[in-house]
Enzyme design. Structure first.
Site, PDB file in Angstrom:
ATOM      1  N   ASN A  50      74.042 -25.211  -8.026  1.00  0.00           N
ATOM      2  CA  ASN A  50      73.425 -23.699  -7.476  1.00  0.00           C
ATOM      3  C   ASN A  50      74.380 -24.119  -5.868  1.00  0.00           C
ATOM      4  OD1 ASN A  50      71.312 -24.218  -9.368  1.00  0.00           O
ATOM      5  ND2 ASN A  50      70.426 -25.388  -8.633  1.00  0.00           N
ATOM      6  N   HIS A 136      59.277 -20.911 -10.972  1.00  0.00           N
ATOM      7  CA  HIS A 136      59.769 -22.433 -11.326  1.00  0.00           C
ATOM      8  C   HIS A 136      58.765 -23.641 -11.204  1.00  0.00           C
ATOM      9  CE1 HIS A 136      61.891 -26.014  -8.991  1.00  0.00           C
ATOM     10  NE2 HIS A 136      62.779 -25.333  -9.749  1.00  0.00           N
ATOM     11  N   GLU A 178      59.355 -15.382  -8.738  1.00  0.00           N
ATOM     12  CA  GLU A 178      60.586 -15.649  -7.971  1.00  0.00           C
ATOM     13  C   GLU A 178      60.899 -14.197  -7.214  1.00  0.00           C
ATOM     14  OE1 GLU A 178      63.635 -18.382 -10.385  1.00  0.00           O
ATOM     15  OE2 GLU A 178      61.019 -19.775 -10.712  1.00  0.00           O
ATOM     16  N   SER A 182      65.159 -18.615 -11.859  1.00  0.00           N
ATOM     17  CA  SER A 182      66.351 -19.359 -11.912  1.00  0.00           C
ATOM     18  C   SER A 182      66.873 -19.624 -13.200  1.00  0.00           C
ATOM     19  CB  SER A 182      66.001 -20.918 -11.585  1.00  0.00           C
ATOM     20  OG  SER A 182      64.620 -21.109 -12.355  1.00  0.00           O
ATOM     21  N   ASP A 207      59.606 -15.939  -3.977  1.00  0.00           N
ATOM     22  CA  ASP A 207      60.193 -17.540  -3.914  1.00  0.00           C
ATOM     23  C   ASP A 207      62.155 -16.955  -4.300  1.00  0.00           C
ATOM     24  OD1 ASP A 207      61.938 -19.677  -4.243  1.00  0.00           O
ATOM     25  OD2 ASP A 207      60.431 -20.241  -5.651  1.00  0.00           O
ATOM     26  N   HIS A 210      67.163 -18.683  -5.534  1.00  0.00           N
ATOM     27  CA  HIS A 210      68.631 -18.641  -5.918  1.00  0.00           C
ATOM     28  C   HIS A 210      69.038 -17.208  -5.440  1.00  0.00           C
ATOM     29  CE1 HIS A 210      68.535 -22.026  -9.165  1.00  0.00           C
ATOM     30  NE2 HIS A 210      67.085 -21.781  -8.616  1.00  0.00           N
ATOM     31  N   LYS A 241      70.389 -25.085  -1.864  1.00  0.00           N
ATOM     32  CA  LYS A 241      71.616 -23.908  -2.784  1.00  0.00           C
ATOM     33  C   LYS A 241      72.307 -23.120  -2.489  1.00  0.00           C
ATOM     34  CE  LYS A 241      68.033 -23.840  -6.136  1.00  0.00           C
ATOM     35  NZ  LYS A 241      66.350 -23.845  -6.625  1.00  0.00           N
TER      36      LYS A 241
END
Ligand SMILES: *Cc1c(COP(=O)(O)O)cnc(C)c1O
Length: 397
Positions: A50, A136, A178, A182, A207, A210, A241
């Protein structure tokens, strides 16, 4: 004697996991985690990290880490509330808040700590949390640890979400999602989602694990890219990440920060981040803020890889992000494909339940700005060959 019976029990459990095709194993990486690396002694193109900007092996971060250790030592000694609030904790928090154009920011030790800390602190008994079905594990666990009722909605489906919002009144309602997902690499319509939350009085948390560093103005993330970061009551980012370091942060209002300091158990009852990590993260933040060239290179690499997959008739998303899934289906063929790829010098991880739903096993490719185009084209060719082999095997079995 209890050791012996317990060991037999552990072995039975592992046998059952193996029989279901779900066993996970650790592999050895020698040297840096980079775009090309040594895995179990073999040179491989790394398509599963990542480290989207290639910062994990950046010399400036290593230097910053060394000078952070020289100045402030290796550890922070205790929980920040007890004896460990280092000047670097404050500087990093202020720098992150300024970057995110927020009033305040609070560091957590990882994204996992952040999500399992803030959700139980914020959501109480009698509250409801609306949670995307593909969230996640750390968000799922955060929901479980809270005493609130969790209502799961279909992935990114705002119609389904609205129906559930209407059907589930409560004194206080939260939403957890998210931004860049992910395992699928897609981004829900954050502007519409934020609008829906405002309309129904739901408080959304996003969140951006990524997304931070990799997308948005100065790498602020997907909510900033959509122009709606202010609509979220809390935004989570990880430094594990695109930052290439470790640790995480939650940003929002000053009152949120003050509340979390008092109530988030994963902040209160754990040792603060070590100083060397924080100086490395500060250096990463400098690179990220001025890293438009890196983000452009990442974009070019994504296009290059997706284009190469398409040229070989493999499915690639219409608007690919740096996470590109190749859905296979069952665990057996997925892991077989993964092995084939490894034999061909391409390291990409097979993803199985419980990380993804049953029947949706996949190989997940993640692209970094640090990949060379020729490596990505080579990888796409190997993926195609391995994929055809797999279908060949299936056709004859
Ligand atoms: C990786 C990840 C986390 C966990 O972050 P860590 O800093 O690695 O603990 C949280 N949320 C999402 C969506 C992630 O992908």
């Amino acid at each position: 004697m209890s050791r012996i019976s317990a060991n037999a029990w552990f072995r039975d459990q592992c046998d059952a996991i193996r029989a279901a095709g779900l066993e996970r194993r650790l592999r050895r990486v020698a040297g840096a985690h980079a775009a090309v690396m040594s895995l179990d002694g073999q040179r491989v193109i790394n398509l599963c990290g990542n480290d989207y900007l290639g910062l994990a092996s950046h010399p400036r971060l290593a230097e910053a880490m060394i000078s952070g250790a020289r100045e402030s030592g290796s550890g922070s000694g205790s929980s920040r509330l007890i004896a460990g609030n280092n000047r670097l904790h404050e500087i990093l928090e202020q720098s992150l808040a300024e970057w995110q154009q927020e009033d305040a920011c609070l560091l957590f030790n990882s994204g996992y700590h952040a999500n399992t800390g803030i959700l139980p602190a914020l959501a109480r008994e009698g509250h409801v949390i609306f949670s995307d079905e593909l969230n996640h594990a750390s968000l799922v666990d955060g929901c479980r640890l809270s005493r609130a009722r969790t209502v799961v909605y279909r992935h990114g489906d705002l119609g389904d979400l609205e129906d559930r919002i209407k059907a589930n009144p409560a004194e206080v309602r939260w939403l957890a999602t998210e931004s860049l997902f992910s395992m699928d690499g897609d981004i829900p319509n954050l502007a519409a989602l934020a609008e829906l939350c405002v309309r129904h009085g739901v408080w959304p948390i996003v969140d951006e694990a990524h997304a931070v560093g990799a997308i948005g103005p100065e790498g602020q993330g997907a909510a900033a890219e959509a122009g709606v970061s202010g609509a979220f009551v809390a935004r989570v980012g990880t430094m594990g990440k695109a930052f290439g370091t470790f640790g995480s942060f939650v940003c929002g209002g000053a009152d949120l920060r003050a509340f979390l300091i008092n109530r988030a158990r994963t902040f209160i009852f754990t040792t603060g981040l070590p100083p060397p990590l924080m100086s490395a993260s500060l250096e990463a933040l400098r690179i990220i803020r001025s890293g438009e060239d890196l983000r452009q290179r990442l974009k070019r690499n994504i296009q290059c890889f997706a284009q190469a997959l398409r040229e070989h008739d493999l499915p690639a998303p219409e608007r690919p992000s740096h996470i590109i899934p190749l859905i296979v289906g069952d665990p057996g063929p997925t892991m077989e494909l993964c092995q084939q790829l490894l034999r061909r010098g391409v390291y990409a991880q097979g993803i199985r339940p419980p990380t993804v739903p049953a029947g949706k096993c996949r190989i997940r490719f993640s692209i970094s700005a640090s990949h060379g185009e020729e490596d990505l084209i080579f990888a796409a060719r190997q993926i195609t060959a391995a994929w055809r082999e797999k279908d060949g095997v299936r056709a004859f079995s």
